[in-house]
Design an enzyme around this catalytic site. Structure first.
Site, PDB file in Angstrom:
ATOM      1  CD  GLU A  53      -1.397  -0.615   3.541  1.00  0.00           C
ATOM      2  OE1 GLU A  53      -1.731  -1.817   3.479  1.00  0.00           O
ATOM      3  OE2 GLU A  53      -1.846   0.159   4.379  1.00  0.00           O
ATOM      4  CB  CYS A  54       4.264   2.185   0.940  1.00  0.00           C
ATOM      5  SG  CYS A  54       5.273   0.957   0.095  1.00  0.00           S
TER       6      CYS A  54
END
Lengths: 255, 352
Positions: A53-54
């Site tokens: 998700e980064c």
């Protein structure tokens, strides 16, 4: 053959890693799923494409990183996007599997990562969704991993953070959600799936040393137990070796 | 004075604010102390940047603690350290997508505050939804229609989002408005004196945040020449016209991870997260010893080194050895301003 010794977490991670296929894209949440994804990539799925998700896509992570966003996770990623982009790519259809943890999962595969007790006055305030809701909402199918206790497998979650089948058959469609929803649940007692018609959680295999009755005892709702349930294969020596030597050499997580 | 929440989605006021900001290439360098004193105001909404403990502006958050700023409203996608100020009056409420330390669990001061009812959770979001809210501000749209959060309790407990029908297909969609936080502090690898900021590793939400926020403070590992930035603009994630102040703070993300430079200070983090923060007394001890007991990042580093019985320079070198090589972050080298050895000297200078 001597008896192989392993911890409950090691068993969960090995059973989960087996469910990831080579060539699939997997949106990986933090915690146990991160460990499972790293193990699968070292075992049978070197071409599995992980999404974090980064913003990192398809990296070659070093040994167990501290965070799904840190430099050990993003190592050698061919592209690092932003948070909204990777979720956008999932919605566009580039995430086959969502790989998640959470505090509670109910009979329809809904997941709670927000609070225990009422939302306004929680007994325990948890982390909140993070990427979990998006992973469960936007990936094509979802694997959940967690410890198996009655309060962690309640009939109804105290709070629905991430959608499973919501209130049952047709729930996702009525809510406007994409994807097939929950697919597998891995706990330290067994591997569960969901009944095609009722959308209720069913046992697929029980782990070595456990019986279907024990799995039911530790489940807070009536678990469907089909006649064809089998025993989960034990972690192999190769699985445990890679897990202990290459994925989590400092036994930080699979203790 | 209005509450921060009343400014949070006011796109007209946010635009008026930005129309007044200077576009000139002005030297915005100042000390971290001065930047925090000037730009962090009591009652501001403060959005955490980076990925909480990855490329987070830790030194700036510690300075906020030292200056005893009051009643901030945190926006956490994700968030971490600034939740701790709650127990010292620094944080009044929060908009939460995620507050935690992943495999290391919950952030206890945040949990205690919410459970006791003294720290308000104004809204819960998913990471995807909150990142879209910021992205909407960056892209200049009033709201976006998303497929996240539908059907869940997040729809009920978030007062800012709405469910509606897609006018073309009739399907349910989650409408997410553009968000404009008061303040963001962004830590980068390199910045020039005007505020153009360059990173290695994941941007997470920071370009969107730089445009969305009213006030932006950039802290950097190193100030580099503007020609260096202009010769390679591709990793620049913060444009100078958004930036109000630039502070050179080597080791500014410590004890977090700074991709390519230094890795998490794992022992210290374990001690803080798993022991000190678990109780209000421990948190107070942490606050008094590490934050109030030091004047800046370097005194704190020296204190952590002393705890371990190690020389401070050796201590930072150990953290550096765990870092990944820069070439794994999209560049063959550290660029014109990026040779690696400078840091020890910079840290050493500041430790004296």
């Amino acid at each position: 053959m001597t008896d192989i010794q392993y911890t409950p977490r090691e068993l969960i991670v090995c059973a989960a890693a087996r469910l990831l296929s080579d060539g699939e894209s997997v949106f990986v949440g933090t915690g146990l799923p991160l460990v499972g994804a790293l193990l699968a990539k070292k075992l049978h799925a070197p071409n599995m494409m992980a999404i974090y998700e980064c913003g990192a896509v398809d990296p070659e992570p070093r040994e167990l990183p501290w965070s799904v966003a840190c430099s050990w996770t993003c190592y050698k990623a061919p592209i690092i996007l932003s948070m909204s982009s990777v979720f956008g790519h999932s919605r566009a259809g580039y995430a086959d599997v969502g790989f998640l943890g959470g505090a509670q999962i109910d009979m329809y595969g809904n997941i709670n990562a927000t609070c225990i007790g009422p939302y306004d006055q929680p007994t325990v305030r948890l982390t909140g969704s993070g990427g979990a809701n998006d992973i469960a909402s936007l990936s094509d199918r979802v694997i959940f991993m967690g410890l198996h206790l009655p309060e962690r497998f309640p009939e109804k979650c105290d709070y629905i953070t991430s959608p499973g089948f919501l209130d049952g058959p047709g729930g996702r469609e009525r809510a406007g959600l994409l994807g097939q929803g929950p697919w597998r649940v891995i706990s330290h007692l067994g591997v569960m799936g969901f009944d095609d018609e009722t959308c209720r959680m069913k046992l697929i295999s029980y782990h070595p040393g456990v019986t279907p009755e024990i799995v039911q005892q530790f489940t807070g709702f009536e678990l469907l137990i089909p006649d064809d349930v089998i025993e989960t294969p034990k972690p192999s020596e190769e699985e445990l070796r890679l897990l202990r030597e290459e994925v989590d050499p400092n036994q930080l997580f699979c203790f | 004075m209005t509450h921060a929440n009343e400014r949070l989605f006011d796109h007209k006021a946010a635009r008026e604010w930005k129309l007044k900001k200077t576009r000139a290439e002005k030297d915005k360098r100042m000390s971290l102390k001065d930047a925090v004193a000037e730009f962090v105001e009591d009652g501001d909404s403060l959005i955490e940047t980076g990925f909480a403990y990855v490329r987070g502006p830790m030194a700036a958050y510690f300075e906020i603690g030292r200056q005893k700023k009051k009643d901030l409203v945190g926006i956490f996608t994700p968030g971490g350290i600034s939740t701790v100020w709650h127990e010292f009056g620094g944080l009044e409420g929060a908009h939460v997508a995620y507050v935690g330390v992943e495999m290391r669990g919950l952030i206890s001061p945040f949990r205690r505050g919410v459970e006791a009812g003294t720290l308000k959770v104004y809204s819960d979001w998913s990471h995807g939804a909150l990142s879209l809210s910021l992205r909407a501000a960056e892209q200049g749209v009033n709201y976006v229609a998303s497929k996240s959060m539908l059907g869940t309790d997040l729809m009920k407990s978030n007062p800012y989002i709405k469910e509606d029908r897609d006018p073309w297909t009739g399907e349910p969609v989650c409408l997410i408005p553009a968000m404009y936080p008061d303040l963001a502090i962004i830590h980068v690898h390199h910045a020039d004196k005007y505020g153009n900021g360059r990173i290695w590793g994941a941007v997470v939400n920071d370009t969107a945040i730089a445009v969305a926020a009213r006030k932006v403070v950039v802290t950097c590992e190193r100030i580099v020449d503007s020609a260096d930035i202009r010769s390679n603009p591709y990793q620049v994630i913060v444009p100078h016209y958004c930036v109000d102040a630039v502070c050179e703070v080597p080791y500014g993300a410590w004890p977090g991870d700074m991709p390519g430079l230094y890795y998490f200070d794992r022992r210290l983090q374990e001690k803080i997260v798993r022991t000190l923060w678990k109780t209000a007394e421990g948190t107070k001890e942490y606050y008094e010893k590490y934050i109030m007991g030091t004047r800046n990042q370097y005194e704190m580093l020296a204190m952590a080194a002393e705890d371990e019985g190690v020389n401070a320079i050796d201590y930072v070198k150990q953290l550096e050895q765990l870092a990944c090589d820069a070439f794994c972050y999209g560049m063959g080298s550290w660029g014109v301003g990026g040779e690696r050895e400078w840091k020890y000297e910079e840290v050493a200078k500041r430790l004296i």
